[in-house]
Write a protein that holds these residues in place. Structure first.
Motif, PDB file in Angstrom:
ATOM      1  N   ALA A   8     -12.834  37.213 -14.615  1.00 19.76           N
ATOM      2  CA  ALA A   8     -12.953  36.144 -15.609  1.00 19.76           C
ATOM      3  C   ALA A   8     -14.333  36.219 -16.240  1.00 19.76           C
ATOM      4  O   ALA A   8     -15.287  36.733 -15.652  1.00 19.76           O
ATOM      5  CB  ALA A   8     -12.731  34.773 -14.978  1.00 19.76           C
ATOM      6  N   LEU A   9     -14.421  35.694 -17.469  1.00 21.80           N
ATOM      7  CA  LEU A   9     -15.698  35.662 -18.178  1.00 21.80           C
ATOM      8  C   LEU A   9     -15.799  34.363 -18.951  1.00 21.80           C
ATOM      9  O   LEU A   9     -14.868  33.963 -19.648  1.00 21.80           O
ATOM     10  CB  LEU A   9     -15.806  36.841 -19.147  1.00 21.80           C
ATOM     11  CG  LEU A   9     -17.044  36.857 -20.055  1.00 21.80           C
ATOM     12  CD1 LEU A   9     -18.317  37.049 -19.227  1.00 21.80           C
ATOM     13  CD2 LEU A   9     -16.921  37.948 -21.110  1.00 21.80           C
ATOM     14  N   ARG A  10     -16.946  33.695 -18.803  1.00 21.95           N
ATOM     15  CA  ARG A  10     -17.249  32.539 -19.642  1.00 21.95           C
ATOM     16  C   ARG A  10     -18.698  32.652 -20.079  1.00 21.95           C
ATOM     17  O   ARG A  10     -19.526  33.296 -19.436  1.00 21.95           O
ATOM     18  CB  ARG A  10     -17.017  31.223 -18.914  1.00 21.95           C
ATOM     19  CG  ARG A  10     -17.914  30.977 -17.703  1.00 21.95           C
ATOM     20  CD  ARG A  10     -18.022  29.477 -17.346  1.00 21.95           C
ATOM     21  NE  ARG A  10     -16.788  28.776 -17.371  1.00 21.95           N
ATOM     22  CZ  ARG A  10     -15.977  28.573 -16.338  1.00 21.95           C
ATOM     23  NH1 ARG A  10     -16.323  29.043 -15.143  1.00 21.95           N
ATOM     24  NH2 ARG A  10     -14.858  27.896 -16.449  1.00 21.95           N
ATOM     25  N   TYR A  11     -19.001  32.036 -21.212  1.00 19.53           N
ATOM     26  CA  TYR A  11     -20.364  32.017 -21.717  1.00 19.53           C
ATOM     27  C   TYR A  11     -20.949  30.631 -21.460  1.00 19.53           C
ATOM     28  O   TYR A  11     -20.412  29.621 -21.941  1.00 19.53           O
ATOM     29  CB  TYR A  11     -20.390  32.329 -23.215  1.00 19.53           C
ATOM     30  CG  TYR A  11     -19.852  33.710 -23.545  1.00 19.53           C
ATOM     31  CD1 TYR A  11     -20.602  34.845 -23.262  1.00 19.53           C
ATOM     32  CD2 TYR A  11     -18.597  33.872 -24.128  1.00 19.53           C
ATOM     33  CE1 TYR A  11     -20.120  36.113 -23.562  1.00 19.53           C
ATOM     34  CE2 TYR A  11     -18.110  35.136 -24.430  1.00 19.53           C
ATOM     35  CZ  TYR A  11     -18.878  36.251 -24.148  1.00 19.53           C
ATOM     36  OH  TYR A  11     -18.386  37.509 -24.440  1.00 19.53           O
ATOM     37  N   GLY A  12     -22.030  30.596 -20.679  1.00 19.04           N
ATOM     38  CA  GLY A  12     -22.660  29.317 -20.359  1.00 19.04           C
ATOM     39  C   GLY A  12     -21.710  28.416 -19.617  1.00 19.04           C
ATOM     40  O   GLY A  12     -21.024  28.821 -18.671  1.00 19.04           O
ATOM     41  N   GLN A  13     -21.636  27.161 -20.073  1.00 15.64           N
ATOM     42  CA  GLN A  13     -20.769  26.173 -19.447  1.00 15.64           C
ATOM     43  C   GLN A  13     -19.434  26.021 -20.174  1.00 15.64           C
ATOM     44  O   GLN A  13     -18.668  25.095 -19.897  1.00 15.64           O
ATOM     45  CB  GLN A  13     -21.486  24.816 -19.386  1.00 15.64           C
ATOM     46  CG  GLN A  13     -22.788  24.842 -18.592  1.00 15.64           C
ATOM     47  CD  GLN A  13     -22.566  25.281 -17.156  1.00 15.64           C
ATOM     48  OE1 GLN A  13     -21.658  24.785 -16.478  1.00 15.64           O
ATOM     49  NE2 GLN A  13     -23.395  26.216 -16.683  1.00 15.64           N
ATOM     50  N   GLY A  14     -19.162  26.914 -21.126  1.00 13.57           N
ATOM     51  CA  GLY A  14     -17.929  26.810 -21.897  1.00 13.57           C
ATOM     52  C   GLY A  14     -16.705  27.220 -21.102  1.00 13.57           C
ATOM     53  O   GLY A  14     -16.797  27.604 -19.927  1.00 13.57           O
ATOM     54  N   PRO A  15     -15.536  27.152 -21.727  1.00 18.40           N
ATOM     55  CA  PRO A  15     -14.295  27.550 -21.051  1.00 18.40           C
ATOM     56  C   PRO A  15     -14.262  29.063 -20.841  1.00 18.40           C
ATOM     57  O   PRO A  15     -15.019  29.818 -21.462  1.00 18.40           O
ATOM     58  CB  PRO A  15     -13.210  27.111 -22.042  1.00 18.40           C
ATOM     59  CG  PRO A  15     -13.886  27.138 -23.379  1.00 18.40           C
ATOM     60  CD  PRO A  15     -15.299  26.722 -23.119  1.00 18.40           C
ATOM     61  N   GLU A  16     -13.393  29.519 -19.970  1.00 18.35           N
ATOM     62  CA  GLU A  16     -13.250  30.950 -19.729  1.00 18.35           C
ATOM     63  C   GLU A  16     -12.658  31.632 -20.959  1.00 18.35           C
ATOM     64  O   GLU A  16     -11.605  31.228 -21.470  1.00 18.35           O
ATOM     65  CB  GLU A  16     -12.363  31.209 -18.516  1.00 18.35           C
ATOM     66  CG  GLU A  16     -13.028  30.840 -17.197  1.00 18.35           C
ATOM     67  CD  GLU A  16     -12.199  31.213 -15.992  1.00 18.35           C
ATOM     68  OE1 GLU A  16     -12.765  31.266 -14.882  1.00 18.35           O
ATOM     69  OE2 GLU A  16     -10.970  31.420 -16.157  1.00 18.35           O
ATOM     70  N   GLY A  51     -22.475  44.758 -21.066  1.00 18.23           N
ATOM     71  CA  GLY A  51     -23.198  43.757 -21.840  1.00 18.23           C
ATOM     72  C   GLY A  51     -23.105  42.369 -21.225  1.00 18.23           C
ATOM     73  O   GLY A  51     -23.930  41.503 -21.520  1.00 18.23           O
ATOM     74  N   GLN A  52     -22.096  42.152 -20.394  1.00 20.85           N
ATOM     75  CA  GLN A  52     -21.908  40.885 -19.669  1.00 20.85           C
ATOM     76  C   GLN A  52     -21.436  41.188 -18.257  1.00 20.85           C
ATOM     77  O   GLN A  52     -20.762  42.196 -18.026  1.00 20.85           O
ATOM     78  CB  GLN A  52     -20.858  40.010 -20.362  1.00 20.85           C
ATOM     79  CG  GLN A  52     -21.249  39.489 -21.735  1.00 20.85           C
ATOM     80  CD  GLN A  52     -22.287  38.391 -21.678  1.00 20.85           C
ATOM     81  OE1 GLN A  52     -23.105  38.249 -22.575  1.00 20.85           O
ATOM     82  NE2 GLN A  52     -22.254  37.602 -20.621  1.00 20.85           N
ATOM     83  N   ARG A  53     -21.779  40.323 -17.332  1.00 27.25           N
ATOM     84  CA  ARG A  53     -21.250  40.418 -15.970  1.00 27.25           C
ATOM     85  C   ARG A  53     -20.076  39.452 -15.821  1.00 27.25           C
ATOM     86  O   ARG A  53     -20.093  38.360 -16.407  1.00 27.25           O
ATOM     87  CB  ARG A  53     -22.323  40.055 -14.946  1.00 27.25           C
ATOM     88  CG  ARG A  53     -23.498  41.037 -14.867  1.00 27.25           C
ATOM     89  CD  ARG A  53     -24.503  40.551 -13.834  1.00 27.25           C
ATOM     90  NE  ARG A  53     -25.694  41.389 -13.778  1.00 27.25           N
ATOM     91  CZ  ARG A  53     -25.856  42.404 -12.941  1.00 27.25           C
ATOM     92  NH1 ARG A  53     -24.890  42.697 -12.081  1.00 27.25           N
ATOM     93  NH2 ARG A  53     -26.968  43.113 -12.946  1.00 27.25           N
ATOM     94  N   PRO A  54     -19.067  39.817 -15.072  1.00 27.51           N
ATOM     95  CA  PRO A  54     -17.964  38.876 -14.829  1.00 27.51           C
ATOM     96  C   PRO A  54     -18.474  37.607 -14.153  1.00 27.51           C
ATOM     97  O   PRO A  54     -19.385  37.669 -13.317  1.00 27.51           O
ATOM     98  CB  PRO A  54     -17.032  39.654 -13.892  1.00 27.51           C
ATOM     99  CG  PRO A  54     -17.399  41.088 -14.060  1.00 27.51           C
ATOM    100  CD  PRO A  54     -18.866  41.104 -14.381  1.00 27.51           C
ATOM    101  N   THR A  55     -17.901  36.473 -14.515  1.00 35.80           N
ATOM    102  CA  THR A  55     -18.272  35.236 -13.837  1.00 35.80           C
ATOM    103  C   THR A  55     -17.499  35.079 -12.529  1.00 35.80           C
ATOM    104  O   THR A  55     -17.899  34.307 -11.658  1.00 35.80           O
ATOM    105  CB  THR A  55     -18.029  34.022 -14.740  1.00 35.80           C
ATOM    106  OG1 THR A  55     -16.715  34.101 -15.310  1.00 35.80           O
ATOM    107  CG2 THR A  55     -19.039  34.007 -15.881  1.00 35.80           C
ATOM    108  N   ARG A  56     -16.409  35.803 -12.394  1.00 38.13           N
ATOM    109  CA  ARG A  56     -15.721  35.914 -11.106  1.00 38.13           C
ATOM    110  C   ARG A  56     -14.844  37.155 -11.139  1.00 38.13           C
ATOM    111  O   ARG A  56     -14.599  37.732 -12.192  1.00 38.13           O
ATOM    112  CB  ARG A  56     -14.888  34.667 -10.782  1.00 38.13           C
ATOM    113  CG  ARG A  56     -13.753  34.363 -11.738  1.00 38.13           C
ATOM    114  CD  ARG A  56     -12.990  33.128 -11.282  1.00 38.13           C
ATOM    115  NE  ARG A  56     -12.009  32.689 -12.268  1.00 38.13           N
ATOM    116  CZ  ARG A  56     -10.758  33.151 -12.341  1.00 38.13           C
ATOM    117  NH1 ARG A  56     -10.352  34.077 -11.476  1.00 38.13           N
ATOM    118  NH2 ARG A  56      -9.932  32.702 -13.261  1.00 38.13           N
ATOM    119  N   GLY A  57     -14.383  37.562  -9.959  1.00 35.39           N
ATOM    120  CA  GLY A  57     -13.592  38.775  -9.859  1.00 35.39           C
ATOM    121  C   GLY A  57     -14.479  39.994  -9.700  1.00 35.39           C
ATOM    122  O   GLY A  57     -15.706  39.897  -9.613  1.00 35.39           O
TER     123      GLY A  57
END
Length: 228
Positions: A8-16, A51-57
């Motif tokens: 999963a990926l989300r930016y900041g506190q926004g939705p996934e 460019g981004q790390r997964p927020t989970r998984g």
């Protein structure tokens, strides 16, 4: 080559933006990444190019868990990739030739080989007369072709292209796709994100379809007969 397990990926506190993505891309495979605008195609590619790390998984690239990579390892891994960004990201003070040559300089390629490879590739994408041009003097379509040439010149193990034909006419788009096909035949793993379903339909490759932040695989056969 690429494995995502419940990513999963989300930016900041926004939705996934991406949720529960699970997929496995074999070495040397070719996939189109499709979906409506805002479906998360660029975010998916951003994960793959570190460019981004997964927020989970868990995301595995080249057999390595990206969560465990240090800065130096991430830099070395990126050298195995070619990336075509939507905004091109050309270096403004370098000529078209110098932009394309940059990946070869980074790996210590011989000057003579660099001259030959870069000139041949820029000629292939129709820019033989623009070797000394700065990015600001080129049209959007020309800049896009320089960016594509830069991405493929080092024969990367993994090629990620975000809307690579969005600023060129159909003739050039097909020429670029044949270039990606050649890379694929030579063993490069290719992922092309596009909303151009007509273009996608001309090639028999499976699709990764993003909808609502989730990913599903559409085999080439299902895509061809319209059952996807």
């Amino acid at each position: 080559m690429v494995r995502l397990d419940d990513v999963a990926l989300r930016y900041g506190q926004g939705p996934e933006v991406l949720s529960g993505v699970t997929s496995h891309l074999e070495p040397g495979s070719f996939h189109f990444l499709v979906g409506q605008s805002g479906a998360g195609k660029s975010s998916f590619l951003r994960l793959l190019n570190l460019g981004q790390r997964p927020t989970r998984g868990r995301l595995m690239l080249f057999g390595r868990d990206v969560a465990r990579l240090g800065r130096e390892d991430r830099a070395l891994m990126r050298r195995r990739m070619g990336v075509v960004f939507q905004d091109f990201r050309l270096i403004g003070h370098l000529t078209a030739f110098e932009n394309v040559a940059l990946p070869l300089h980074l790996v210590g390629e011989r000057p003579g080989a660099i001259d030959s490879k870069v000139s041949e590739l820029l000629s292939w994408v129709g820019l033989a007369d623009c070797l000394d041009a700065l990015p600001a003097t080129l049209s959007g379509g020309q800049q896009q072709r320089v960016a594509i040439a830069r991405a493929v010149v080092g024969r990367p193990s993994l090629l990620l292209a975000d809307e690579p034909t969005g600023n060129v006419d159909d003739r050039i788009a097909m020429r670029l796709m044949f270039l990606f096909e050649e890379m694929h035949r030579n063993g490069t793993t290719v992922v092309v994100a596009t909303h151009n379903e007509t273009l996608v339909g001309r090639f028999q490759h499976p699709r990764l379809r993003l909808e609502g932040g989730t990913l599903r695989l559409v085999p080439a056969e299902a895509a061809a007969d319209g059952t996807a």
